[in-house]
Write a protein that holds these residues in place. Structure first.
Motif, PDB file in Angstrom:
ATOM      1  N   GLY A  14       0.792  -1.215   0.000  1.00 27.42           N
ATOM      2  CA  GLY A  14       0.000   0.000   0.000  1.00 27.42           C
ATOM      3  C   GLY A  14       0.825   1.266   0.000  1.00 27.42           C
ATOM      4  N   GLY A  15       2.130   1.122  -0.095  1.00 24.33           N
ATOM      5  CA  GLY A  15       2.951   2.320  -0.137  1.00 24.33           C
ATOM      6  C   GLY A  15       3.585   2.452  -1.499  1.00 24.33           C
ATOM      7  N   ILE A  16       4.676   3.139  -1.546  1.00 25.52           N
ATOM      8  CA  ILE A  16       5.397   3.249  -2.806  1.00 25.52           C
ATOM      9  C   ILE A  16       6.844   3.533  -2.466  1.00 25.52           C
ATOM     10  N   ASP A  17       7.743   3.101  -3.331  1.00 23.10           N
ATOM     11  CA  ASP A  17       9.145   3.378  -3.068  1.00 23.10           C
ATOM     12  C   ASP A  17       9.698   4.174  -4.240  1.00 23.10           C
ATOM     13  N   LEU A  18       9.819   5.469  -4.022  1.00 22.01           N
ATOM     14  CA  LEU A  18      10.303   6.311  -5.099  1.00 22.01           C
ATOM     15  C   LEU A  18      11.821   6.350  -5.146  1.00 22.01           C
ATOM     16  N   SER A  19      12.456   5.776  -4.127  1.00 26.47           N
ATOM     17  CA  SER A  19      13.899   5.932  -4.058  1.00 26.47           C
ATOM     18  C   SER A  19      14.655   4.801  -4.721  1.00 26.47           C
ATOM     19  N   VAL A  20      13.957   3.887  -5.385  1.00 24.09           N
ATOM     20  CA  VAL A  20      14.652   2.711  -5.929  1.00 24.09           C
ATOM     21  C   VAL A  20      15.760   3.081  -6.891  1.00 24.09           C
ATOM     22  N   VAL A  21      15.527   4.121  -7.673  1.00 23.86           N
ATOM     23  CA  VAL A  21      16.564   4.486  -8.640  1.00 23.86           C
ATOM     24  C   VAL A  21      17.815   4.977  -7.916  1.00 23.86           C
ATOM     25  N   SER A  22      17.593   5.782  -6.892  1.00 24.78           N
ATOM     26  CA  SER A  22      18.753   6.280  -6.144  1.00 24.78           C
ATOM     27  C   SER A  22      19.488   5.147  -5.453  1.00 24.78           C
ATOM     28  N   ILE A  23      18.735   4.197  -4.905  1.00 23.39           N
ATOM     29  CA  ILE A  23      19.372   3.051  -4.250  1.00 23.39           C
ATOM     30  C   ILE A  23      20.181   2.273  -5.273  1.00 23.39           C
ATOM     31  N   MET A  24      19.576   2.110  -6.435  1.00 26.52           N
ATOM     32  CA  MET A  24      20.242   1.371  -7.505  1.00 26.52           C
ATOM     33  C   MET A  24      21.588   2.005  -7.831  1.00 26.52           C
ATOM     34  N   ASN A  25      21.567   3.319  -8.021  1.00 27.91           N
ATOM     35  CA  ASN A  25      22.807   4.003  -8.370  1.00 27.91           C
ATOM     36  C   ASN A  25      23.833   3.930  -7.253  1.00 27.91           C
ATOM     37  N   LEU A  26      23.363   4.100  -6.025  1.00 23.88           N
ATOM     38  CA  LEU A  26      24.289   4.080  -4.907  1.00 23.88           C
ATOM     39  C   LEU A  26      24.982   2.723  -4.789  1.00 23.88           C
ATOM     40  N   SER A  27      24.206   1.656  -4.946  1.00 25.16           N
ATOM     41  CA  SER A  27      24.807   0.325  -4.873  1.00 25.16           C
ATOM     42  C   SER A  27      25.815   0.129  -5.990  1.00 25.16           C
ATOM     43  N   ALA A  28      25.432   0.584  -7.176  1.00 23.86           N
ATOM     44  CA  ALA A  28      26.336   0.440  -8.309  1.00 23.86           C
ATOM     45  C   ALA A  28      27.648   1.163  -8.034  1.00 23.86           C
TER      46      ALA A  28
END
Lengths: 321, 363
Positions: free
Chosen positions: B76-90
């Motif tokens: 029921g929520g949303i995660d808008l930060s996935v792209v930032s997490i993706m980049n940070l991990s990379a």
């Protein structure tokens, strides 16, 4: 809270305290503030709009292109009206879709943002224009106040202050003193309750998104004028700063809360930080992290504060900050 | 009043399986239509092994992001930060690889670097989860903030530049094939199966769905909503991190601003894949199929020389179109409320809009 931060930041750097800096901050805030007023209304109604930046730059750029190509001599006001009209139509589209089908506002406006931005870049042009119609150029030269400072600098308070102030006042009047305004807060508090209380929810929503579209159009035009160029890649990406400002100013993402004063302070705060980072010599890439951090802190403070209040209050009391 | 509730339940139970099958069916139909359309209209042959392979390479990143988004939407929520997490991990993995000059063939250190990157993703997920559960910030706002914050941190870390990777084994992950199937695609398949198992067969998965479908009921059933949410966002972060690793490996570089348009794309995919944005319903198969579908659209546009901006327009149209169609066809039964509210105790008799979803997801 905001004032404390301002004072704190100010004492760190003494060149901060000068009239020209204050005017600078104001000038930087104008565009964001116009956007923010629209966002405030949307947030108060319980929705969210991320397409306002796209609408803004679309309206601004398109208007600039129109007047450049046609070479009609007009006064300063006309481009703004044209841009506002464009924004109004786009916002109307947003509102129509959201209100009629009752769709999640974030997703719809995210989609609209893509469409509008894509349409702008594809159909109208992807080049930055360095030359603006004469009417807009003059905007940069008109000053409200000109102060000659002891150290020889010229501090200029741009004329845009007047329209911005007028818009603020109008928005405040709308929110606090009209039935529509109460309706907006009511819808934001709880949609079903508002609907049962007899508020025309669909029409209110239609209005809200049209309103933010219109303001966005004006803001986009202002941005184009103040930055002396029409760059279609601008503005999109800065939505977060505006939303952060509005949230910091007390608007709740759930709707039902928020005031113009808070929004104004929030926008000024963001501009303040922007300016201060520059003055302090901090490299620009710290800015994004800082604003994100602030947003989180502000939201947390607000959310935790909400827990202490009985939640029933926010629905019926309208413009409570 | 009670008969009113009963009939609502009944119709929703009747419609749910229909809707479930229909959205997957609809997707298959759309995919086939698209394939035919592009085959006909494309100036260059569209149906070919090479094209499919290249699509297989490209689809993985966004598909993984969409899966991450799906998880958070399930609750029921949303995660808008996935792209930032993706980049940070990379960036984490790339920096470690570059700093330690891991030679080819040294799988141990390589896995460690990858592990570190994934770990970063999980920690970001924890951050999200804590903000949502402890600080009680609504998911949209929290992930909006973390998106900015993490992006900012990534920018600060790399000073705004890209980090280059030159480790051959690592690059092979993103660019190699196994039996003709691109490795990234294989990773996607494995991950999808894992996620599907997670949602459908584990206790956590069921809890997750229930929390999304009806948080109040979940809490009264004795579920620890906070823990479930925390684990959800952790997994979401994990998936985003994997996406980041794939990207870093495929493009041999990591950049803090990569994939800015992926957020819209991920949401489009998720919505197209039949996920209910208010929580409680999602299928992994739907999401993966939707990702493939949109990848076909993207490649097709590319083949037909449509501009990238046209792709953006298409995404917006698709997402709104799907929502509208869903809203229209289910009108009167599934009434989407305006905004997913924190459920205060709504004792309004007979009316809890948007909660009729069957909280069972199926592959």
């Amino acid at each position: 809270m905001i004032l404390i931060l301002a004072l704190g930041v100010g004492t760190i750097n003494h060149s901060f305290w000068s009239v020209s800096t204050v005017f600078d901050i104001f000038r930087n805030s104008f565009v964001n503030l116009i956007f923010a007023l629209g966002v405030l209304v949307v947030l108060a109604s319980g929705g969210i709009d991320v397409s306002f930046a796209a609408i803004g730059i679309f309206a601004g750029y398109a208007t600039a292109v129109i007047f450049l190509r046609s070479r009609i001599e007009v006064s300063v006001v006309v481009p703004f009206i044209v841009a506002a009209a464009m924004g109004l139509i786009l916002g109307l589209a947003n509102g129509a879709v959201i209100a009629t089908f009752r769709l999640p506002t974030l997703i719809v406006t995210l989609g609209t943002q893509g469409i509008i931005r894509g349409a702008l870049l594809l159909y109208i042009g992807a080049k930055a224009l360095g030359q603006l119609p004469d009417a807009l150029e003059t905007l940069n030269r008109i000053d409200l106040l000109r102060l000659q400072l002891p150290n020889g600098d010229l501090a200029r308070l741009n004329i845009m202050l007047i329209p911005v102030v007028i818009l603020c006042v109008l928005t405040e009047l709308l929110l606090r003193y009209t039935v529509l305004g109460r309706g907006i807060y009511a819808v934001g508090g709880d949609v079903e309750s508002a609907r049962r209380a007899g508020f025309p929810v669909a029409r209110i929503q239609l209005f809200v998104y049209t309103f933010v579209g219109m303001l966005a159009g004006m803001a986009g035009m202002a941005h184009v004028a103040l930055s002396r160029q029409a760059n279609p890649y601008d503005l999109v990406g800065g939505e977060l700063n505006v939303i952060a400002a509005v949230v910091l100013g007390g608007a709740s993402l759930f709707g039902g809360k928020g005031s113009v004063l808070g929004t104004v302070l929030g926008v000024i705060l963001i501009s303040l930080i922007h300016n201060c980072l520059i003055l302090l010599g901090v490299p620009s890439f710290w800015e994004r992290a800082t604003i994100g951090l602030l947003l989180l802190i502000g939201a947390a403070a607000q959310a935790l504060g909400n827990l202490r209040q009985p939640t029933m209050n926010t629905v019926a009391t309208g413009a409570v900050r | 009043m009670s008969s009113f509730v009963f009939s609502r339940d009944f119709t929703s139970r009747l419609v749910s399986p229909l809707q479930r099958n229909r959205s997957t069916l609809r997707l298959v139909v759309i995919t086939l239509l698209l394939l035919t359309a592009f085959t006909i209209f494309s100036p260059v042959p569209f149906l070919g092994v090479i094209n499919f392979q290249s699509m297989g390479f490209q689809v993985t990143e966004v598909a993984l992001l969409s899966l991450a988004m799906m998880l958070s939407m399930l609750t029921g929520g949303i995660d808008l930060s996935v792209v930032s997490i993706m980049n940070l991990s990379a960036i984490m993995t790339a920096k470690l690889l570059a700093a330690n000059r891991v030679p080819a063939g040294a799988w141990g250190p390589l896995l460690l670097c990858i592990g570190a990157g994934v770990g970063v993703g999980v920690m970001c997920g924890v951050l999200n989860g804590l903000l949502i559960t402890r600080a009680r910030i609504t998911p949209i706002l929290a992930t909006l903030g973390t998106m900015q914050l993490l992006n900012g941190i990534a920018i600060i870390w790399t000073r705004g530049t890209s980090v280059l990777v030159s480790q051959d084994d690592f690059i092979n992950i993103g660019n190699g094939t196994i039996a003709g199937i691109p490795i990234p695609f294989a990773i996607l398949l494995v991950t999808s199966v894992a996620v599907a198992l997670l949602i459908n067969r584990t206790a956590l998965g069921v809890r997750l769905t229930l929390v999304g479908a009806n948080p109040t009921a979940a809490r009264f059933s004795g579920l620890d909503n906070n823990r479930v949410l925390l684990l959800t966002y952790m997994t979401s972060g994990f998936l985003a991190a994997v996406a980041g690793i794939v990207i870093a490996s495929r493009s041999a570089s990591a950049n803090p601003d990569y994939g800015a348009t992926y957020i819209l794309l991920a949401i489009v995919i998720v919505v197209l894949g039949g996920v209910n944005p208010y929580g409680g319903y999602a299928t992994v198969g739907g999401v993966v199929l939707a990702a493939i579908c949109l990848q076909i659209v993207g490649s097709g546009f590319n083949f037909m020389r449509f501009s990238l901006f046209a792709y953006e327009i298409a995404q917006g149209l698709i997402v709104i179109g799907v929502l509208v169609i869903d809203g229209l066809t289910d009108r009167g039964i599934f009434r989407f409320p305006l905004w997913p509210k924190k459920r205060r105790s709504r004792d309004v008799a007979g009316s809890t809009p948007g909660e009729e979803n069957d909280p069972v997801a199926r592959e």
